[in-house]
Design a protein around this motif. Sequence first.
Motif, PDB file in Angstrom:
ATOM      1  N   TYR A  39       0.785  -1.184   0.036  1.00 42.44           N
ATOM      2  CA  TYR A  39      -0.091  -0.072   0.008  1.00 42.44           C
ATOM      3  C   TYR A  39       0.852   1.156   0.046  1.00 42.44           C
ATOM      4  CZ  TYR A  39      -3.036   3.781   1.628  1.00 42.44           C
ATOM      5  OH  TYR A  39      -3.892   5.032   1.789  1.00 42.44           O
ATOM      6  N   THR A  40       1.876   1.323   0.809  1.00 39.47           N
ATOM      7  CA  THR A  40       2.735   2.506   1.042  1.00 39.47           C
ATOM      8  C   THR A  40       3.486   2.827  -0.207  1.00 39.47           C
ATOM      9  OG1 THR A  40       2.937   1.820   3.150  1.00 39.47           O
ATOM     10  CG2 THR A  40       4.524   3.588   2.390  1.00 39.47           C
ATOM     11  N   CYS A  41       3.964   1.344  -0.973  1.00 37.50           N
ATOM     12  CA  CYS A  41       4.715   1.845  -2.341  1.00 37.50           C
ATOM     13  C   CYS A  41       3.582   2.355  -3.288  1.00 37.50           C
ATOM     14  CB  CYS A  41       4.868   0.468  -2.758  1.00 37.50           C
ATOM     15  SG  CYS A  41       6.229  -0.212  -2.304  1.00 37.50           S
ATOM     16  N   GLU A  42       2.523   1.875  -3.488  1.00 36.01           N
ATOM     17  CA  GLU A  42       1.438   2.396  -4.483  1.00 36.01           C
ATOM     18  C   GLU A  42       1.188   3.950  -3.851  1.00 36.01           C
ATOM     19  OE1 GLU A  42      -1.999  -0.168  -4.407  1.00 36.01           O
ATOM     20  OE2 GLU A  42      -0.725  -1.911  -5.121  1.00 36.01           O
ATOM     21  N   HIS A  43       1.086   4.250  -2.783  1.00 30.86           N
ATOM     22  CA  HIS A  43       0.763   5.776  -2.350  1.00 30.86           C
ATOM     23  C   HIS A  43       1.893   6.598  -3.078  1.00 30.86           C
ATOM     24  CE1 HIS A  43      -0.036   9.312   0.113  1.00 30.86           C
ATOM     25  NE2 HIS A  43       1.360   9.230   0.463  1.00 30.86           N
ATOM     26  N   HIS A  44       3.301   6.232  -2.695  1.00 32.50           N
ATOM     27  CA  HIS A  44       4.096   7.116  -3.271  1.00 32.50           C
ATOM     28  C   HIS A  44       4.166   6.952  -4.781  1.00 32.50           C
ATOM     29  CE1 HIS A  44       5.958   8.283   0.388  1.00 32.50           C
ATOM     30  NE2 HIS A  44       5.980   7.024   0.784  1.00 32.50           N
ATOM     31  N   LEU A  45       3.574   6.027  -5.536  1.00 31.21           N
ATOM     32  CA  LEU A  45       3.780   6.081  -6.995  1.00 31.21           C
ATOM     33  C   LEU A  45       2.656   7.049  -7.355  1.00 31.21           C
ATOM     34  CD1 LEU A  45       3.923   2.223  -7.908  1.00 31.21           C
ATOM     35  CD2 LEU A  45       5.429   4.182  -8.720  1.00 31.21           C
ATOM     36  N   GLN A  46       1.562   6.882  -6.488  1.00 31.54           N
ATOM     37  CA  GLN A  46       0.466   8.074  -6.945  1.00 31.54           C
ATOM     38  C   GLN A  46       0.981   9.363  -6.876  1.00 31.54           C
ATOM     39  OE1 GLN A  46      -2.595   7.262  -4.180  1.00 31.54           O
ATOM     40  NE2 GLN A  46      -3.395   5.289  -5.704  1.00 31.54           N
ATOM     41  N   ARG A  47       1.877   9.878  -5.749  1.00 32.89           N
ATOM     42  CA  ARG A  47       2.325  10.978  -5.718  1.00 32.89           C
ATOM     43  C   ARG A  47       3.352  11.524  -6.751  1.00 32.89           C
ATOM     44  NH1 ARG A  47       2.386  13.472  -0.108  1.00 32.89           N
ATOM     45  NH2 ARG A  47       4.590  14.119  -0.721  1.00 32.89           N
ATOM     46  N   LEU A  48       4.058  10.207  -7.047  1.00 33.08           N
ATOM     47  CA  LEU A  48       5.168  10.556  -8.174  1.00 33.08           C
ATOM     48  C   LEU A  48       4.542  10.910  -9.522  1.00 33.08           C
ATOM     49  CD1 LEU A  48       8.179  10.164  -8.910  1.00 33.08           C
ATOM     50  CD2 LEU A  48       7.927   7.857  -9.167  1.00 33.08           C
ATOM     51  N   GLN A  49       3.552  10.019  -9.914  1.00 38.97           N
ATOM     52  CA  GLN A  49       2.765  10.258 -10.872  1.00 38.97           C
ATOM     53  C   GLN A  49       2.056  11.670 -11.058  1.00 38.97           C
ATOM     54  OE1 GLN A  49       2.156   8.494 -13.742  1.00 38.97           O
ATOM     55  NE2 GLN A  49       0.648  10.067 -14.434  1.00 38.97           N
ATOM     56  N   LYS A  50       1.521  11.895 -10.038  1.00 42.79           N
ATOM     57  CA  LYS A  50       0.867  13.465  -9.985  1.00 42.79           C
ATOM     58  C   LYS A  50       1.880  14.375 -10.005  1.00 42.79           C
ATOM     59  CE  LYS A  50      -3.054  15.431  -9.188  1.00 42.79           C
ATOM     60  NZ  LYS A  50      -3.874  15.263 -10.193  1.00 42.79           N
ATOM     61  N   LEU A  51       3.104  14.453  -9.570  1.00 41.75           N
ATOM     62  CA  LEU A  51       4.304  15.303  -9.622  1.00 41.75           C
ATOM     63  C   LEU A  51       4.550  15.539 -11.094  1.00 41.75           C
ATOM     64  CD1 LEU A  51       6.457  14.898  -6.751  1.00 41.75           C
ATOM     65  CD2 LEU A  51       5.486  17.120  -7.478  1.00 41.75           C
ATOM     66  N   ILE A  52       4.988  14.093 -11.991  1.00 35.25           N
ATOM     67  CA  ILE A  52       5.181  14.187 -13.260  1.00 35.25           C
ATOM     68  C   ILE A  52       4.336  14.383 -14.168  1.00 35.25           C
ATOM     69  CG2 ILE A  52       5.650  12.733 -15.051  1.00 35.25           C
ATOM     70  CD1 ILE A  52       7.606  11.039 -13.112  1.00 35.25           C
ATOM     71  N   GLU A  53       3.065  14.253 -13.884  1.00 27.72           N
ATOM     72  CA  GLU A  53       2.003  14.823 -14.602  1.00 27.72           C
ATOM     73  C   GLU A  53       1.876  16.345 -14.718  1.00 27.72           C
ATOM     74  OE1 GLU A  53      -2.952  14.105 -15.153  1.00 27.72           O
ATOM     75  OE2 GLU A  53      -1.719  12.749 -14.023  1.00 27.72           O
ATOM     76  N   LEU A  54       1.744  16.844 -13.432  1.00 25.87           N
ATOM     77  CA  LEU A  54       1.690  18.145 -13.363  1.00 25.87           C
ATOM     78  C   LEU A  54       2.782  19.101 -13.834  1.00 25.87           C
ATOM     79  CD1 LEU A  54       0.310  18.745  -9.507  1.00 25.87           C
ATOM     80  CD2 LEU A  54      -1.022  19.150 -11.747  1.00 25.87           C
ATOM     81  N   ARG A  55       4.014  18.621 -13.621  1.00 24.56           N
ATOM     82  CA  ARG A  55       5.084  19.397 -14.015  1.00 24.56           C
ATOM     83  C   ARG A  55       5.566  19.160 -15.475  1.00 24.56           C
ATOM     84  NH1 ARG A  55       8.658  19.538  -8.522  1.00 24.56           N
ATOM     85  NH2 ARG A  55       7.106  20.057  -7.454  1.00 24.56           N
ATOM     86  N   TYR A  56       5.355  17.995 -16.058  1.00 16.78           N
ATOM     87  CA  TYR A  56       5.899  17.465 -17.524  1.00 16.78           C
ATOM     88  C   TYR A  56       4.804  17.176 -18.455  1.00 16.78           C
ATOM     89  CZ  TYR A  56      10.261  17.610 -15.212  1.00 16.78           C
ATOM     90  OH  TYR A  56      11.564  18.098 -14.586  1.00 16.78           O
ATOM     91  N   GLY A  57       3.510  16.883 -18.005  1.00 10.82           N
ATOM     92  CA  GLY A  57       2.550  16.741 -18.708  1.00 10.82           C
ATOM     93  C   GLY A  57       2.444  15.377 -18.984  1.00 10.82           C
ATOM     94  N   ASN A  58       3.296  14.355 -18.524  1.00 16.16           N
ATOM     95  CA  ASN A  58       3.372  12.974 -18.824  1.00 16.16           C
ATOM     96  C   ASN A  58       2.368  11.995 -18.083  1.00 16.16           C
ATOM     97  OD1 ASN A  58       5.091  13.980 -20.572  1.00 16.16           O
ATOM     98  ND2 ASN A  58       6.705  12.396 -19.893  1.00 16.16           N
ATOM     99  N   ASN A  59       1.439  11.130 -18.620  1.00 16.55           N
ATOM    100  CA  ASN A  59       0.784  10.388 -17.938  1.00 16.55           C
ATOM    101  C   ASN A  59       1.057   8.874 -17.863  1.00 16.55           C
ATOM    102  OD1 ASN A  59      -1.291   9.420 -16.313  1.00 16.55           O
ATOM    103  ND2 ASN A  59      -3.027  10.414 -17.558  1.00 16.55           N
TER     104      ASN A  59
END
Length: 123
Positions: A39-59
């Motif tokens: 669960y904790t890994c998935e939480h950090h993946l979600q945060r990582l995905q959100k950062l990359i999506e907001l800053r670089y537009g990659n999904n």
Amino acid sequence: MELVDVVLKSLWRRQSRASQASEPSQRKAGFSLSDALNYTCEHHLQRLQKLIELRYGNNFDYQQELGLKKLIRFASQLQEQDIQRELLLFYLNCPPQVQTFLRSTDVLDEAHYLKNTPLPKRD
């Protein structure tokens, strides 16, 4: 009380899959990174995905194996402090078999510091 039962059953299934994936017979057939995450890994993946999506537009679709590997690879190539922090938190909270898999394959960028530190010795 019913919700607690559902959550506990889900955790038990996930841990069962993770322990099965660490068996030698399962490793030969192929290691599933997405099945071994907690669960904790998935939480950090979600945060990582959100950062990359907001800053670089990659999904990246990190729910699937290939998307997960692409997300980790992309994040390991960036030199941004917030993204590297989330990637490190993801790595540190992963089970040992996931950490070993990430360091022994080409998922992480070759120049990434996690890739270049020695693997811990197992007794």
